[in-house]
Write an enzyme that holds these catalytic residues in place. Structure first.
Site, PDB file in Angstrom:
ATOM      1  N   MET A  68       0.817  -1.210   0.000  1.00 22.09           N
ATOM      2  CA  MET A  68       0.000   0.000   0.000  1.00 22.09           C
ATOM      3  C   MET A  68       0.853   1.264   0.000  1.00 22.09           C
ATOM      4  O   MET A  68       0.467   2.289  -0.514  1.00 22.09           O
ATOM      5  CB  MET A  68      -0.968   0.004   1.171  1.00 22.09           C
ATOM      6  CG  MET A  68      -0.319   0.103   2.527  1.00 22.09           C
ATOM      7  SD  MET A  68      -1.537  -0.119   3.826  1.00 22.09           S
ATOM      8  CE  MET A  68      -2.807   0.979   3.285  1.00 22.09           C
ATOM      9  N   LEU A  84      -6.131   6.740  -1.073  1.00 17.96           N
ATOM     10  CA  LEU A  84      -6.667   5.625  -0.274  1.00 17.96           C
ATOM     11  C   LEU A  84      -8.203   5.665  -0.235  1.00 17.96           C
ATOM     12  O   LEU A  84      -8.873   4.651  -0.443  1.00 17.96           O
ATOM     13  CB  LEU A  84      -6.055   5.724   1.122  1.00 17.96           C
ATOM     14  CG  LEU A  84      -6.190   4.549   2.071  1.00 17.96           C
ATOM     15  CD1 LEU A  84      -4.926   4.398   2.919  1.00 17.96           C
ATOM     16  CD2 LEU A  84      -7.363   4.734   2.977  1.00 17.96           C
ATOM     17  N   LEU A  90     -10.809  -0.852  -1.379  1.00 18.07           N
ATOM     18  CA  LEU A  90     -10.509  -0.747   0.053  1.00 18.07           C
ATOM     19  C   LEU A  90     -11.688  -0.135   0.803  1.00 18.07           C
ATOM     20  O   LEU A  90     -12.124  -0.646   1.837  1.00 18.07           O
ATOM     21  CB  LEU A  90      -9.261   0.123   0.267  1.00 18.07           C
ATOM     22  CG  LEU A  90      -8.767   0.218   1.714  1.00 18.07           C
ATOM     23  CD1 LEU A  90      -7.961  -1.030   2.081  1.00 18.07           C
ATOM     24  CD2 LEU A  90      -7.890   1.451   1.927  1.00 18.07           C
ATOM     25  N   ARG A 157       0.399   1.335  -3.805  1.00 16.69           N
ATOM     26  CA  ARG A 157      -0.969   1.619  -4.247  1.00 16.69           C
ATOM     27  C   ARG A 157      -1.348   3.079  -3.989  1.00 16.69           C
ATOM     28  O   ARG A 157      -2.110   3.655  -4.746  1.00 16.69           O
ATOM     29  CB  ARG A 157      -1.916   0.654  -3.498  1.00 16.69           C
ATOM     30  CG  ARG A 157      -3.365   0.732  -3.864  1.00 16.69           C
ATOM     31  CD  ARG A 157      -3.619   0.213  -5.261  1.00 16.69           C
ATOM     32  NE  ARG A 157      -5.008   0.379  -5.638  1.00 16.69           N
ATOM     33  CZ  ARG A 157      -5.543   1.502  -6.100  1.00 16.69           C
ATOM     34  NH1 ARG A 157      -4.792   2.572  -6.252  1.00 16.69           N
ATOM     35  NH2 ARG A 157      -6.814   1.565  -6.423  1.00 16.69           N
ATOM     36  N   TYR A 158      -0.828   3.642  -2.885  1.00 15.22           N
ATOM     37  CA  TYR A 158      -1.300   4.997  -2.509  1.00 15.22           C
ATOM     38  C   TYR A 158      -0.180   6.020  -2.322  1.00 15.22           C
ATOM     39  O   TYR A 158      -0.438   7.144  -1.914  1.00 15.22           O
ATOM     40  CB  TYR A 158      -2.099   4.927  -1.187  1.00 15.22           C
ATOM     41  CG  TYR A 158      -3.120   3.830  -1.158  1.00 15.22           C
ATOM     42  CD1 TYR A 158      -4.184   3.806  -2.071  1.00 15.22           C
ATOM     43  CD2 TYR A 158      -3.037   2.797  -0.228  1.00 15.22           C
ATOM     44  CE1 TYR A 158      -5.110   2.776  -2.058  1.00 15.22           C
ATOM     45  CE2 TYR A 158      -3.970   1.770  -0.204  1.00 15.22           C
ATOM     46  CZ  TYR A 158      -4.999   1.761  -1.122  1.00 15.22           C
ATOM     47  OH  TYR A 158      -5.917   0.747  -1.105  1.00 15.22           O
ATOM     48  N   HIS A 264      -4.165  -5.801  11.341  1.00 12.25           N
ATOM     49  CA  HIS A 264      -5.104  -4.754  10.914  1.00 12.25           C
ATOM     50  C   HIS A 264      -6.477  -5.406  10.748  1.00 12.25           C
ATOM     51  O   HIS A 264      -6.605  -6.459  10.123  1.00 12.25           O
ATOM     52  CB  HIS A 264      -4.624  -4.172   9.594  1.00 12.25           C
ATOM     53  CG  HIS A 264      -5.270  -2.877   9.193  1.00 12.25           C
ATOM     54  ND1 HIS A 264      -6.624  -2.753   9.012  1.00 12.25           N
ATOM     55  CD2 HIS A 264      -4.734  -1.666   8.927  1.00 12.25           C
ATOM     56  CE1 HIS A 264      -6.893  -1.511   8.633  1.00 12.25           C
ATOM     57  NE2 HIS A 264      -5.764  -0.826   8.575  1.00 12.25           N
ATOM     58  N   ASP A 341       7.858  -1.657   9.720  1.00 10.63           N
ATOM     59  CA  ASP A 341       7.223  -0.669  10.599  1.00 10.63           C
ATOM     60  C   ASP A 341       6.368   0.295   9.804  1.00 10.63           C
ATOM     61  O   ASP A 341       6.639   0.569   8.620  1.00 10.63           O
ATOM     62  CB  ASP A 341       8.313   0.110  11.359  1.00 10.63           C
ATOM     63  CG  ASP A 341       8.687  -0.593  12.649  1.00 10.63           C
ATOM     64  OD1 ASP A 341       7.774  -1.155  13.287  1.00 10.63           O
ATOM     65  OD2 ASP A 341       9.872  -0.582  13.001  1.00 10.63           O
ATOM     66  N   GLU A 344       0.954   2.070  12.209  1.00 12.19           N
ATOM     67  CA  GLU A 344       0.200   1.250  13.161  1.00 12.19           C
ATOM     68  C   GLU A 344       1.086   0.558  14.199  1.00 12.19           C
ATOM     69  O   GLU A 344       0.608   0.170  15.260  1.00 12.19           O
ATOM     70  CB  GLU A 344      -0.642   0.217  12.415  1.00 12.19           C
ATOM     71  CG  GLU A 344      -2.026   0.756  12.144  1.00 12.19           C
ATOM     72  CD  GLU A 344      -2.366   0.867  10.685  1.00 12.19           C
ATOM     73  OE1 GLU A 344      -1.883   0.042   9.918  1.00 12.19           O
ATOM     74  OE2 GLU A 344      -3.095   1.798  10.309  1.00 12.19           O
ATOM     75  N   GLU A 348       0.313   3.667  16.698  1.00 12.69           N
ATOM     76  CA  GLU A 348      -0.850   3.067  17.381  1.00 12.69           C
ATOM     77  C   GLU A 348      -0.434   2.092  18.487  1.00 12.69           C
ATOM     78  O   GLU A 348      -0.931   2.174  19.621  1.00 12.69           O
ATOM     79  CB  GLU A 348      -1.730   2.355  16.355  1.00 12.69           C
ATOM     80  CG  GLU A 348      -3.097   2.011  16.906  1.00 12.69           C
ATOM     81  CD  GLU A 348      -3.993   1.376  15.843  1.00 12.69           C
ATOM     82  OE1 GLU A 348      -3.742   1.567  14.651  1.00 12.69           O
ATOM     83  OE2 GLU A 348      -4.928   0.667  16.238  1.00 12.69           O
TER      84      GLU A 348
HETATM   85  C1  LIG Z   1      -2.725  -6.179   6.141  1.00 16.73           C
HETATM   86  C2  LIG Z   1      -2.839  -4.950   6.411  1.00 16.73           C
HETATM   87  C3  LIG Z   1      -3.984  -4.074   6.148  1.00 16.73           C
HETATM   88  C4  LIG Z   1      -5.327  -4.350   5.863  1.00 16.73           C
HETATM   89  C5  LIG Z   1      -6.003  -5.695   5.713  1.00 16.73           C
HETATM   90  C6  LIG Z   1      -5.983  -3.095   5.728  1.00 16.73           C
HETATM   91  C7  LIG Z   1      -7.334  -2.948   5.463  1.00 16.73           C
HETATM   92  C8  LIG Z   1      -7.989  -1.730   5.534  1.00 16.73           C
HETATM   93  N1  LIG Z   1      -7.470  -0.490   5.835  1.00 16.73           N
HETATM   94  C9  LIG Z   1      -8.445   0.467   5.796  1.00 16.73           C
HETATM   95  C10 LIG Z   1      -8.301   1.843   6.017  1.00 16.73           C
HETATM   96  C11 LIG Z   1      -7.096   2.527   6.254  1.00 16.73           C
HETATM   97  N2  LIG Z   1      -5.842   1.965   6.391  1.00 16.73           N
HETATM   98  C12 LIG Z   1      -4.924   2.950   6.611  1.00 16.73           C
HETATM   99  C13 LIG Z   1      -3.567   2.810   6.797  1.00 16.73           C
HETATM  100  C14 LIG Z   1      -2.911   1.596   6.804  1.00 16.73           C
HETATM  101  N3  LIG Z   1      -3.465   0.354   6.585  1.00 16.73           N
HETATM  102  C15 LIG Z   1      -2.496  -0.611   6.670  1.00 16.73           C
HETATM  103  C16 LIG Z   1      -2.640  -1.985   6.515  1.00 16.73           C
HETATM  104  C17 LIG Z   1      -3.846  -2.649   6.187  1.00 16.73           C
HETATM  105  N4  LIG Z   1      -5.058  -2.105   5.920  1.00 16.73           N
HETATM  106  C18 LIG Z   1      -1.267   0.077   6.969  1.00 16.73           C
HETATM  107  C19 LIG Z   1       0.061  -0.608   7.129  1.00 16.73           C
HETATM  108  C20 LIG Z   1      -1.516   1.421   7.026  1.00 16.73           C
HETATM  109  C21 LIG Z   1      -0.498   2.537   7.324  1.00 16.73           C
HETATM  110  C22 LIG Z   1       0.444   2.812   6.207  1.00 16.73           C
HETATM  111  C23 LIG Z   1       1.766   3.381   6.699  1.00 16.73           C
HETATM  112  O1  LIG Z   1       1.812   4.167   7.602  1.00 16.73           O
HETATM  113  O2  LIG Z   1       2.800   3.039   6.151  1.00 16.73           O
HETATM  114  C24 LIG Z   1      -5.578   4.200   6.591  1.00 16.73           C
HETATM  115  C25 LIG Z   1      -4.887   5.565   6.704  1.00 16.73           C
HETATM  116  C26 LIG Z   1      -4.583   5.958   8.079  1.00 16.73           C
HETATM  117  C27 LIG Z   1      -5.847   6.457   8.744  1.00 16.73           C
HETATM  118  O3  LIG Z   1      -6.506   7.318   8.171  1.00 16.73           O
HETATM  119  O4  LIG Z   1      -6.160   5.929   9.807  1.00 16.73           O
HETATM  120  C28 LIG Z   1      -6.942   3.947   6.391  1.00 16.73           C
HETATM  121  C29 LIG Z   1      -8.047   4.954   6.289  1.00 16.73           C
HETATM  122  C30 LIG Z   1      -9.643  -0.227   5.458  1.00 16.73           C
HETATM  123  C31 LIG Z   1     -10.990   0.462   5.312  1.00 16.73           C
HETATM  124  C32 LIG Z   1      -9.349  -1.565   5.305  1.00 16.73           C
HETATM  125  C33 LIG Z   1     -10.214  -2.701   4.943  1.00 16.73           C
HETATM  126  C34 LIG Z   1     -11.169  -2.728   4.081  1.00 16.73           C
HETATM  127 FE   LIG Z   2      -5.548  -0.062   6.510  1.00 19.42          FE
END
Ligand SMILES: C=CC1=C(C)c2cc3[nH]c(cc4nc(cc5[nH]c(cc1n2)c(C)c5CCC(=O)O)C(CCC(=O)O)=C4C)c(C)c3C=C
Ligand SMILES: [Fe+2]
Length: 501
Positions: A68, A84, A90, A157-158, A264, A341, A344, A348
């Site tokens: 991502m 995103l 997503l 991706r983003y 996640h 890293d 999250e 988090e």
């Molecule tokens: C295996 C890992 C991940 C899954 C499965 C995943 C699903 C998922 N995520 C969102 C929404 C958001 N994700 C955001 C950030 C983010 N997500 C992952 C991993 C997974 N997400 C990571 C590692 C990160 C952070 C990237 C980084 O810092 O390098 C965010 C943005 C942050 C925020 O606004 O809180 C969103 C929004 C959904 C809706 C979803 C499943 C459908």
């Molecule tokens: Fe996510």
């Protein structure tokens, strides 16, 4: 023909030399008994791999890490979030995507900017991805000289480098453009979800169609490593980091430390449509515990839910609070679904969950895999066996329609009277077109994917029959066979069940 030849090779051959009729024997074979199917495999002719130099190596091979991505600086947070929230794989917002996506992302930007500022001003994911891929390619050059040199690419991706940028770089570096060449899309999510790996593959396929869709012969031959949740090297890398963290506790308390695996979360709407991610995450957890000989009590919990809808639980923060309230203060958090890293882990888990637990001395987090040599070796081993096996993707990919994740992408409604099929090696997968993977492909002129030989089956609902048509670019659809659609699906399931390696 060996089962190990990639579908990419099959498709190339079919497209470049054959009339549509040459592709037809594989499909009727589905309706035949198993021994006939196996017999047909042995009749086919092996196809030499694409070579780009004259010294016998099949290389260079592009190794493309999919992930991502994350904003490398706080200035990139806005763009990261707007991409995103624009991604319907997503965050499906339907017709409101173009309106709500920018609205939510711009509202969220200031808060998320602060979080990235507090972890050092950006996500380290690009640095780690480039490092891991570079080191993996060095190992691959040694253990797989026949596909060397291996060239590392990252497609996010983003965030930068985006898939488009990576693809243009591939073309500039001499892949495609009539020269063919092999590229492996290697997801860096160990566990498959339609919202993560699925989204990255759709994006890759979109750019492949835009940049190479009309190129004809000599396009890049793609194959996909789509999941690796219980690879022994991955399991070993996690286990080693857990052992290192456990050793920080006094001996007499060590066995009673609770291992809290954290992944996640997913919205329940995604879980309920059958997304394989929760089961694959659980498989990783169990494999790691098996490797640790179940030395400690453990649980799997889920973090980072966004928005008001129902998400898979229990939430990591609640679990930590509850254990502490009950007197269990020795806890190790283990991020199990990400390989480096990111916000999250660094924000988090470290700052919110551990920082606010009041017990930062006994609630700890294992190191992320980052530069772990065991992990980088594992990546090389996974890639090596993929390169050797010459399969296009895992068998699981063919069943993607069960989770209905192509429905939205395809944009064709559930009453569409098409069935979509692909041949993976000598296998066939087929499903209603509205659930097709790489849905955009169906609308394209060239019905051939990077990995799959594509055939289209026109389904006549009134007659409950189907017509197999091989669709060649710029040719009229040629109907070749008629059969009952239920038979076809049954045959597909039978073939996949009987012919696993
Ligand atoms: C295996 C890992 C991940 C899954 C499965 C995943 C699903 C998922 N995520 C969102 C929404 C958001 N994700 C955001 C950030 C983010 N997500 C992952 C991993 C997974 N997400 C990571 C590692 C990160 C952070 C990237 C980084 O810092 O390098 C965010 C943005 C942050 C925020 O606004 O809180 C969103 C929004 C959904 C809706 C979803 C499943 C459908
Ligand atoms: Fe996510």
């Amino acid at each position: 023909m060996s089962l190990r030849h990639s579908a990419g090779q099959l498709s190339k051959r079919a497209c470049s030399t054959a009339s549509p009729a040459s592709a037809s024997p594989a499909l009727p074979s589905l309706l035949l008994p198993k021994h006939r199917i196996i017999q047909m495999r042995t009749f086919a002719t092996p196809v030499p791999p694409v070579t780009q130099n004259a010294v016998g190596s099949q290389g260079p091979t592009a190794m493309v890490f999919l992930n991502m991505g994350g904003p490398s600086t706080t200035d990139e947070v806005g763009d990261f979030l707007s991409r995103l929230f624009a991604d319907g794989d997503l965050i499906p917002l339907g017709r409101l995507q173009n309106y709500l996506g920018p609205l939510i992302s711009s509202r969220r930007t200031p808060k998320i900017k602060k979080q990235y500022a507090s972890i050092g001003g950006g996500s380290p994911i690009r640095r780690w991805s480039e490092h891991q891929n570079k080191e993996m390619c060095k190992i691959l050059d040694k253990i797989s000289p026949e596909t060397a040199p291996h060239k590392p690419y990252v497609a996010f991706r983003y965030a930068d480098p985006l898939t488009e940028e990576m693809y243009k770089q591939l073309l500039a570096d001499g892949f495609g453009n009539g020269k063919g060449g092999r590229a492996v899309a290697f997801t860096q999510y160990p566990q498959y979800s339609c919202s993560t790996t699925g989204s990255s593959l759709n994006e890759l396929w979109k750019w492949r169609q835009r940049l190479e869709g009309k190129a004809g012969r000599g396009t890049i031959q793609w194959s996909v490593i789509d999941r690796w949740p219980v690879h022994p090297g991955l399991v070993e890398a996690f286990a080693k980091n857990i052992e290192d963290k456990l050793s920080e506790y006094p001996k007499e308390r060590r066995d009673k430390v609770v291992l809290l695996f954290s992944a996640h979360s997913l919205p329940m709407s995604v879980v309920n449509r059958g997304d394989p991610y929760p089961a694959e995450v659980a498989a990783t957890v169990y494999a790691v515990m098996q490797r640790l000989a179940f030395s400690n009590p453990y649980r799997l919990c889920w973090q980072s839910q966004v928005g008001p809808s129902a998400w898979l639980g229990p939430q990591t923060s609640d679990s930590v609070e509850n254990y502490i309230a009950k007197g269990q203060k020795d806890l190790i958090l283990i991020p199990i679904a990400f390989t480096s890293d990111h916000i999250e882990t660094l924000y988090e888990l470290d700052q919110e969950v551990i920082g606010e637990s009041g017990h930062a001395d006994t609630v700890k987090r294992v190191e992320s895999l980052n530069g772990s040599p065991i992990f980088i070796d594992a990546l090389a081993t996974i890639a090596k066996s993929h390169l050797d096996n010459r399969v296009a993707c895992s068998y699981q990919m063919g069943l993607r329609f069960f989770c209905r994740c192509g429905e939205r992408i395809c944009g064709i409604n559930a009453n569409a009277s098409f069935v979509f099929a692909m041949i993976v090696g000598q296998q066939i997968a087929c499903w209603p077109i509205e659930f097709a993977p790489y849905g955009c492909l169906v609308r394209s002129a060239n019905h051939e994917s990077p990995c799959f030989r594509i055939v289209t089956i026109l389904y006549n609902r009134q007659r409950s029959s189907a017509e197999l048509a091989v669709v060649k670019p710029y040719h009229r659809i040629q109907v070749q066979h008629r059969f009952n659609i239920a038979d076809l699906l049954a045959a597909f399931l039978q073939v996949t069940q009987h012919s696993r390696p």
